[in-house]
Design a protein around this motif. Structure first.
Motif, PDB file in Angstrom:
ATOM      1  N   TYR A   1       0.857  -1.216  -0.273  1.00  0.00           N
ATOM      2  CA  TYR A   1       0.059   0.006  -0.005  1.00  0.00           C
ATOM      3  C   TYR A   1       0.174   1.008   0.179  1.00  0.00           C
ATOM      4  O   TYR A   1       0.542   2.684  -0.040  1.00  0.00           O
ATOM      5  CB  TYR A   1      -1.038  -0.131   1.357  1.00  0.00           C
ATOM      6  CG  TYR A   1      -0.155   0.365   2.840  1.00  0.00           C
ATOM      7  CD1 TYR A   1       0.288   1.478   3.132  1.00  0.00           C
ATOM      8  CD2 TYR A   1       0.362  -0.857   3.453  1.00  0.00           C
ATOM      9  CE1 TYR A   1       0.773   1.177   4.831  1.00  0.00           C
ATOM     10  CE2 TYR A   1       1.316  -1.075   4.590  1.00  0.00           C
ATOM     11  CZ  TYR A   1       0.873   0.343   4.945  1.00  0.00           C
ATOM     12  OH  TYR A   1       1.834   0.261   6.089  1.00  0.00           O
TER      13      TYR A   1
ATOM     14  N   GLN B   1      -7.376  -6.284   0.715  1.00  0.00           N
ATOM     15  CA  GLN B   1      -6.867  -5.375  -0.462  1.00  0.00           C
ATOM     16  C   GLN B   1      -7.812  -5.013  -1.048  1.00  0.00           C
ATOM     17  O   GLN B   1      -7.980  -3.737  -1.761  1.00  0.00           O
ATOM     18  CB  GLN B   1      -6.175  -6.973  -1.833  1.00  0.00           C
ATOM     19  CG  GLN B   1      -5.960  -6.649  -2.662  1.00  0.00           C
ATOM     20  CD  GLN B   1      -5.151  -7.744  -3.569  1.00  0.00           C
ATOM     21  OE1 GLN B   1      -6.321  -8.153  -3.801  1.00  0.00           O
ATOM     22  NE2 GLN B   1      -4.681  -6.901  -4.583  1.00  0.00           N
TER      23      GLN B   1
ATOM     24  N   ASN C   1      -8.111  -0.870  -1.850  1.00  0.00           N
ATOM     25  CA  ASN C   1      -8.400  -0.522  -3.442  1.00  0.00           C
ATOM     26  C   ASN C   1      -9.660   0.519  -3.679  1.00  0.00           C
ATOM     27  O   ASN C   1      -8.890   1.501  -4.065  1.00  0.00           O
ATOM     28  CB  ASN C   1      -8.085  -1.031  -4.394  1.00  0.00           C
ATOM     29  CG  ASN C   1      -7.078  -2.503  -5.351  1.00  0.00           C
ATOM     30  OD1 ASN C   1      -6.185  -1.315  -5.314  1.00  0.00           O
ATOM     31  ND2 ASN C   1      -6.978  -3.546  -4.670  1.00  0.00           N
ATOM     32  N   LYS C   2     -10.249   0.564  -2.837  1.00  0.00           N
ATOM     33  CA  LYS C   2     -11.539   1.025  -2.683  1.00  0.00           C
ATOM     34  C   LYS C   2     -10.512   2.782  -2.332  1.00  0.00           C
ATOM     35  O   LYS C   2     -11.538   3.454  -2.768  1.00  0.00           O
ATOM     36  CB  LYS C   2     -12.293   0.672  -2.003  1.00  0.00           C
ATOM     37  CG  LYS C   2     -13.994   1.723  -2.441  1.00  0.00           C
ATOM     38  CD  LYS C   2     -15.036   1.014  -1.629  1.00  0.00           C
ATOM     39  CE  LYS C   2     -16.273   1.698  -1.403  1.00  0.00           C
ATOM     40  NZ  LYS C   2     -16.867   1.828  -2.758  1.00  0.00           N
TER      41      LYS C   2
ATOM     42  N   MET D   1      -8.203   3.791  -2.370  1.00  0.00           N
ATOM     43  CA  MET D   1      -7.185   4.028  -3.431  1.00  0.00           C
ATOM     44  C   MET D   1      -8.385   5.099  -4.616  1.00  0.00           C
ATOM     45  O   MET D   1      -7.796   6.328  -4.583  1.00  0.00           O
ATOM     46  CB  MET D   1      -6.365   3.445  -3.738  1.00  0.00           C
ATOM     47  CG  MET D   1      -5.171   2.946  -2.774  1.00  0.00           C
ATOM     48  SD  MET D   1      -4.337   2.028  -3.502  1.00  0.00           S
ATOM     49  CE  MET D   1      -3.007   1.499  -2.211  1.00  0.00           C
ATOM     50  N   LYS D   2      -8.875   4.351  -4.690  1.00  0.00           N
ATOM     51  CA  LYS D   2     -10.205   5.025  -5.743  1.00  0.00           C
ATOM     52  C   LYS D   2     -10.992   6.251  -5.397  1.00  0.00           C
ATOM     53  O   LYS D   2     -11.225   7.598  -5.997  1.00  0.00           O
ATOM     54  CB  LYS D   2     -11.335   4.071  -6.475  1.00  0.00           C
ATOM     55  CG  LYS D   2     -10.034   3.173  -7.532  1.00  0.00           C
ATOM     56  CD  LYS D   2     -10.494   1.993  -8.221  1.00  0.00           C
ATOM     57  CE  LYS D   2     -10.260   0.555  -8.256  1.00  0.00           C
ATOM     58  NZ  LYS D   2     -10.666  -0.179  -8.756  1.00  0.00           N
TER      59      LYS D   2
ATOM     60  N   ASP E   1      -0.772   3.812  -6.780  1.00  0.00           N
ATOM     61  CA  ASP E   1      -1.764   3.896  -7.194  1.00  0.00           C
ATOM     62  C   ASP E   1      -2.476   2.392  -6.548  1.00  0.00           C
ATOM     63  O   ASP E   1      -4.167   2.859  -7.275  1.00  0.00           O
ATOM     64  CB  ASP E   1      -1.710   3.875  -9.238  1.00  0.00           C
ATOM     65  CG  ASP E   1      -1.308   4.899  -9.360  1.00  0.00           C
ATOM     66  OD1 ASP E   1      -1.458   6.331  -8.617  1.00  0.00           O
ATOM     67  OD2 ASP E   1      -0.408   5.249 -10.474  1.00  0.00           O
ATOM     68  N   GLU E   2      -1.904   1.304  -6.250  1.00  0.00           N
ATOM     69  CA  GLU E   2      -3.162   0.048  -6.117  1.00  0.00           C
ATOM     70  C   GLU E   2      -2.666  -0.303  -5.586  1.00  0.00           C
ATOM     71  O   GLU E   2      -1.008  -0.703  -5.470  1.00  0.00           O
ATOM     72  CB  GLU E   2      -2.574  -0.911  -8.393  1.00  0.00           C
ATOM     73  CG  GLU E   2      -4.285  -2.361  -8.148  1.00  0.00           C
ATOM     74  CD  GLU E   2      -3.613  -2.668  -9.208  1.00  0.00           C
ATOM     75  OE1 GLU E   2      -4.768  -4.270  -8.557  1.00  0.00           O
ATOM     76  OE2 GLU E   2      -2.896  -2.419  -9.880  1.00  0.00           O
TER      77      GLU E   2
ATOM     78  N   THR F   1      -1.377  -4.243  -4.411  1.00  0.00           N
ATOM     79  CA  THR F   1      -1.368  -5.050  -5.106  1.00  0.00           C
ATOM     80  C   THR F   1      -0.556  -6.213  -3.494  1.00  0.00           C
ATOM     81  O   THR F   1      -0.512  -6.724  -2.744  1.00  0.00           O
ATOM     82  CB  THR F   1       0.276  -5.074  -5.802  1.00  0.00           C
ATOM     83  OG1 THR F   1       1.005  -4.512  -4.855  1.00  0.00           O
ATOM     84  CG2 THR F   1      -0.486  -4.095  -6.853  1.00  0.00           C
TER      85      THR F   1
END
Length: 317
Positions: A160, A282, A286-287, A289-290, A309-310, A312
């Protein structure tokens, strides 16, 4: 690696028991991993659904976590600005702020428990913690469990953030230290069990005039050695070095020397036996982050240069 880079938002002040809360775990927290068997589709073992919690990813969690209502987070809370204890005695920093955002989308509390860094993954694999969130650098050795701090099963990592090591020296850099080669013949402090310790040990093999190492249980103890002129330099994570250079003594005591070294991903460690929890964490990362929540935390702590950005899985090497 490094292991930590670097606290105190309103969300982190919330109490245990409300979604979005981050708290120091008390003595009554469960210590077992619990039953991972899932209930009916879309429903947890206690009958709650995502719609009941208002959290979009609640249904993705293992039933044991849903029943507990808490994810136990192992952390060495002495690594500002990544995680530290604020003046009110509560966890603060990048990781607690991110955990507060994760709890909003997962619908359970992320409760921080303080521990010694090199025992955190071991504690997770013995059931003391559900995850570890402590500026842990994702490395292949830790994934496989061949590093001393990850014996007993290793870990999977939800990556992250990205950070490297840095050289923290006294203001004015009196010893003229700018590279790893300049550590030779110097007294060098670093935290035990981190990639920074490994970096010092590897460099010492290359030195004609050997390094005099000081390996401390806490990163703050390493910095105290520099403050008291018992060490010439501290090898720590770049965000930590930058934070201390900016804040310690009003910015007049320390500075960061040279360039960032060997940048690598920080990962949230999850037991290899708990893939469902790993995938839920994860998805939650990601949520945020968006939706912009992650970016707000990065800006708050002035660490956008390490943002990803993502999220992993096991991207470290």
């Amino acid at each position: 690696m490094t292991v930590r880079t670097t606290r105190r938002p309103a969300a982190a002040r919330s109490r245990i028991g409300t979604a979005g809360a981050v708290a120091v775990a008390g003595a009554l927290l469960l210590t077992g991993c619990g039953d991972q068997t899932e209930g009916a589709a879309g429903e947890s073992g206690d009958g709650k659904k995502a719609a009941d919690t208002g959290a979009p990813l609640y249904d993705e969690l293992p039933s044991s976590i849903q029943k507990a209502g808490t994810i136990k987070v192992g952390s060495d809370i002495a690594y500002a600005p990544v995680e530290f204890v604020d003046k009110d005695g509560k966890p603060a920093g990048i990781d607690p702020d991110l955990a507060a955002e994760l709890s909003k989308v997962l619908g359970v509390d992320l409760a921080f428990q303080n521990g010694t860094f090199d025992q955190l993954i071991l504690g997770m694999n013995s059931g003391r913690y559900d995850i570890v969130m402590s500026a842990v650098t994702d490395t292949e050795e830790r994934q496989k469990g061949v590093s001393e701090d990850a014996e007993g099963g290793g870990a999977d990592f939800v990556d992250y953030f990205r950070a490297g090591s840095a050289l923290l020296v006294a203001k004015g850099n009196p010893e003229k230290i700018t590279t790893l080669d300049d550590l030779c013949g110097k007294t060098v402090a670093a935290q035990r069990g981190t990639a920074n310790e490994a970096l010092v040990r590897e460099q010492n093999k290359k030195c004609g005039k050997k390094i005099d190492p000081f390996f401390a249980d806490k990163d703050t103890d390493s910095i105290t050695q520099l403050q008291n002129s018992r060490a010439d330099v501290v090898v720590t994570d770049y965000p930590v070095a930058a934070y201390n250079a900016k804040t310690f003594g009003g910015g007049e005591r320390f500075e960061v020397a040279g360039e960032q070294i060997d940048a690598a991903p920080y990962g949230i460690a999850v037991s290899k036996k708990n893939a469902k929890l790993r995938d839920a964490v994860q998805a939650a990362m990601n949520k945020i982050m968006k939706d912009g929540s992650y970016e707000k935390v990065m800006k708050k702590w002035d660490v956008t240069n390490g943002a990803l950005d993502e999220a992993t899985i096991n991207a470290g090497s």
